[in-house]
Design an enzyme around this catalytic site. Structure first.
Site, PDB file in Angstrom:
ATOM      1  N   GLU A   1       0.856  -1.190   0.000  1.00  0.00           N
ATOM      2  CA  GLU A   1       0.000   0.000   0.000  1.00  0.00           C
ATOM      3  C   GLU A   1       0.886   1.231   0.000  1.00  0.00           C
ATOM      4  OE1 GLU A   1      -3.833   1.979   2.349  1.00  0.00           O
ATOM      5  OE2 GLU A   1      -2.770   0.293   3.251  1.00  0.00           O
TER       6      GLU A   1
ATOM      7  N   CYS B   1      -6.785   1.074   3.285  1.00  0.00           N
ATOM      8  CA  CYS B   1      -7.636   2.258   3.232  1.00  0.00           C
ATOM      9  C   CYS B   1      -7.533   2.980   1.899  1.00  0.00           C
ATOM     10  CB  CYS B   1      -7.278   3.192   4.388  1.00  0.00           C
ATOM     11  SG  CYS B   1      -7.631   2.499   6.018  1.00  0.00           S
TER      12      CYS B   1
ATOM     13  N   ASN C   1     -12.623  -3.355   2.311  1.00  0.00           N
ATOM     14  CA  ASN C   1     -11.503  -3.317   3.239  1.00  0.00           C
ATOM     15  C   ASN C   1     -11.966  -2.708   4.554  1.00  0.00           C
ATOM     16  OD1 ASN C   1      -8.481  -3.134   3.994  1.00  0.00           O
ATOM     17  ND2 ASN C   1      -9.224  -1.039   4.288  1.00  0.00           N
ATOM     18  N   GLU C   2     -11.981  -3.507   5.613  1.00  0.00           N
ATOM     19  CA  GLU C   2     -12.304  -3.023   6.957  1.00  0.00           C
ATOM     20  C   GLU C   2     -13.616  -2.249   6.984  1.00  0.00           C
ATOM     21  OE1 GLU C   2      -9.053  -0.799   8.562  1.00  0.00           O
ATOM     22  OE2 GLU C   2      -7.734  -2.551   8.697  1.00  0.00           O
TER      23      GLU C   2
END
Length: 764
Positions: A31, A221, A344-345
């Protein structure tokens, strides 16, 4: 660290359990945070070569960030007629003027080394050349003239060859009588094949040594972004650099997207790893004021098609539209992508559920051979974790992405976490995880947990440590696996643990029993000091009570603590808090220095939630929350009541029960062993993992289920205490090879705070 005589440890390896370790188990998560790409893996030496930095990236940034000039009056920022609409800012240089790029660091010029320059230029007045140079403090290290032409934007290229060794900066000199517009400035080292390098070679080789089976990208994120406009759309990251969509980075800087999806797929091919793209599940990140926002339903068909097009770009033949586009970009062969993460999350809302199902169903219909991976929140517990798994079971999701940034204690306590997971449901991808610090303590806790993951790899199919890369002085997250600066690569102790596991993939899991390794008890809550802090705010504490006794009012000011007294193993703390200035929340810390402490954060992330955290061995971990709905506001009193009893913590805010959690008192498994067998035609190989995260050395005697001679080698990581190792520093330990041999097994001394990965061969 206390050294004692080695204690005996008997390790008995039995027969296969029926579980085979997947060869895909250990991978990487890449990332763009901590300047991992631009200024890192990206070999580009020019910073802000597109002149697209702006205040949306970071306060104070602008088109000329990282650039200086000999005469600012002769440098104009323009946007009237750009190279491309996605690269809308450029410079007009009216000679005589010299423009210098600060870079990420000075360029290490080596005599004979070659550097490829490229840019777009437009001679709007006059004709001639700009002088390109790498200049050091003591003079010119390399130089070349670059002709510029009138009549519109023209791509130019040149090559500089190092003449003198030194640290240099790129300069562009426009002579008098010439006015030039310039954009998309690039300088890259030239590789052995004569082409400009895409990836920084030493970082590339450091990643190669991890033997990744897959690579997850671009987030995290970053994938779903801060707002719908910041969502990562893959089509804007392929094609010529000047046509790529640049944007602000979730982590507080600029994304040039020079390493976009094409370069990501090429990296996977370079490292012989399968791609695992992560796409947003139709919603942006919930860590945004106003919470997550969803793509409108009338726009979802186009978004779903974008996801399907990504798979076609990766896997389609050249007779498909996106497969042909991939071939045009220099990669005719498919990239053989087998996994796709969706989300994602995420907060598990109805918006998420609806859009996830739309994407997953479309992928299953069009590409049944691509495995879709779901998501289960940011922590290995809590409301989104439970809701994510419930949704995954209802949707029959094949693999669910769990995340676990936890303390070393948590990992030692959770060695059996996956033993009780159902064997007939979704598999687990441990997509982001780490033991919080860069210490040896954390690395060995990770080794213990990885040993357990291999044992339970019939449930845990995939795992990747996170984050992967961090530039020294530019970190937004700790810990990280690999640190680096302009000249050095600084792997952590955790790096060598990951390397040892991934170097020996696959095999049949064997039963293992231990004698001489007792779990380490976890201390219960015994009470301690009560301290209150408020970051940069000022807070008045009134109506303070400890176990019913009144305490004098207190005032908390920035960079200080108010000491209210002591609270025992059972007791009650009460007060009213009123913030008089500042923007921060309030932290209540219970416990004494050097021991376990419990912290209540009121007004945590963006001052909109509360959490309870436990600090053990000096390392903190959330144990409950975050819970939304309570924050500290200036001039608005809030009443807090905290009750402790039998290791249970309950917190009321304005009369509402917000936290109710009991400390985990399960013992820590600090000495751990695992084994697997790899049958071969001329004999068997056994891979044995041994972790000793204690102050006591262990004389390990390993018995294998074989007769006859055993020979092999152990990769041993030892020689440092548990608290050694820190961010942005080289590992305090390096692996060494130790020969092992014996009849029916082998013996090995495990020093205190050590890890060994042993490959032992038994001839047929």
């Amino acid at each position: 660290m206390t050294h004692t005589i080695a204690a005996p440890l008997d390790v008995t390896v039995g027969g296969p359990t029926g579980t085979t370790i997947p060869t895909d188990l250990w991978g990487l998560f890449l990332e763009d945070l901590n300047d991992a790409l631009d200024g890192g893996l990206n070999a580009e030496l020019v910073r802000n070569g597109d002149f697209e930095f702006n205040p949306a990236d970071r306060d104070g940034w602008h088109a000329l960030t990282a650039w200086t000039s000999s005469d600012p009056a002769r440098v104009a920022v323009r946007r009237e007629d750009p190279v491309h609409r996605n690269n809308g800012t450029y410079l007009r240089l009216t000679g005589p003027v010299t423009l210098v790029n600060d870079g990420f660091d000075p360029v290490a010029v080596v005599p004979g080394a070659r550097y490829a320059f490229s840019a777009f230029t437009w001679a709007v007045e006059g004709s001639g050349c700009i002088v390109l140079a790498l200049e050091g403090d003591d003079g010119v290290l390399a130089t070349v003239d670059v002709p510029v032409e009138p009549g519109g934007w023209n791509p130019v290229a040149a090559e500089l060859t190092g003449q003198v060794a030194g640290a240099g900066r790129l300069s562009l000199t426009v002579p008098a009588g010439l006015t030039v517009e310039i954009d998309v400035v690039s300088l890259r080292p030239v590789g052995p094949d004569g082409a400009p390098l895409t990836f920084r070679p030493d970082l590339l080789e450091t990643l190669r040594a991890l033997h990744p089976a897959f690579i997850r990208f671009p987030g995290g994120c970053l994938a779903h972004g801060l707002g719908l406009d910041n969502m990562y759309h893959w089509k804007g990251t392929v094609g010529p650099r000047h046509e790529r969509e640049q944007t602000f980075n979730t982590w507080g800087y600029h994304q040039s997207r020079q390493i976009g999806y094409l370069e990501y797929f090429q990296l996977c091919r370079e490292l012989d790893a399968t791609p695992m793209p992560i796409v947003a599940a139709g919603v942006c990140c919930q860590n945004l004021r106003g919470r997550a926002r969803a793509i409108p339903q009338d726009e979802m068909p186009a978004y779903v098609q974008d996801v399907l097009d990504l798979i076609e770009f990766a896997n389609g033949g050249t007779d498909t539209f996106w497969g042909a586009r991939r071939a045009e970009l220099g990669s005719p062969d498919p990239f053989e992508m087998r996994y796709l993460g969706v989300g994602n999350e995420d907060e598990i809302t109805d918006d998420f559920r609806e859009r996830y199902a739309q994407i997953a169903d479309a992928v299953a219909a069009a590409y049944p051979d691509v495995t879709v991976i779901g998501t289960a929140g940011p922590a290995p517990f809590g409301a989104d974790f439970e809701a994510g798994w419930e949704f995954a079971r209802a949707q029959k999701v094949a693999i669910v992405d769990e995340h676990a940034y936890r303390t070393p204690r948590w990992f030692h306590q959770n060695i059996d976490r996956y033993a009780d997971y159902p064997r007939d449901g979704a598999l687990v991808y441990l997509g982001e995880w780490a033991a919080r610090t860069n210490t040896v303590r954390s690395a060995l806790a990770e080794a213990a947990f990885m040993t357990a993951i291999e044992r339970d790899s019939d449930v845990v199919a995939l795992a990747s440590y996170a984050p992967l890369l961090a530039r020294v002085g530019h970190t937004q997250w700790v810990p990280d696996l690999i640190y680096f600066d302009a000249e050095r690569v600084l792997p952590s102790a955790s790096y060598f643990v990951q390397q040892a596991f991934a170097a020996e993939p696959g095999g049949e899991v064997c039963a293992v029993s231990l004698t001489g390794a007792e779990p380490v008890p976890v201390p219960g809550w015994a009470g301690g000091a009560v301290r209150v802090s408020a970051g940069g705010s000022e807070v008045e504490l009134t109506r303070i009570g400890l176990d019913g006794a009144a305490v004098q009012p207190a005032r908390v000011v920035p960079d200080s603590e108010a000491h209210l007294g002591r609270l025992g193993g059972r007791g009650v703390l009460e007060f009213t808090a009123t913030r008089s200035s500042g923007d921060d929340g309030l932290v209540v810390c219970l416990g004494d220095a050097g021991g376990d402490t419990v912290e209540l954060s009121l007004g945590g992330w963006q001052n909109k939630s509360t959490t309870l955290a436990l600090t053990a061995d000096g390392i903190g971990n959330e144990i409950d929350g975050p819970h939304q709905g309570h924050r500290l506001l200036t001039g608005v009193p809030i009443v807090l009541r905290l009750e402790v009893g039998d290791h249970r913590f309950r917190v009321w805010l304005d009369g509402e029960l917000v936290h109710d959690v009991t400390l985990d008192l399960r013992p820590e498994h600090r000495v751990v062993a695992g084994a697997s067998r790899r049958p071969e035609a001329d004999g068997d190989e056994y891979v044995v993992r041994l972790v000793n995260a204690t102050d006591t050395a262990r004389a390990a005697s390993v018995t294998l289920p074989v007769d006859g001679a055993v020979t092999g080698s152990a990769t041993l990581l030892a020689g440092a205490g548990p608290e050694q190792g820190s961010p942005e520093a080289d590992s305090p330990v390096r692996p060494e090879q130790v020969a092992v041999s014996g009849s029916g097994g082998f013996s090995l001394c495990l020093p205190a705070w050590s890890f060994a990965s042993v490959v032992a061969r038994v001839d047929a």
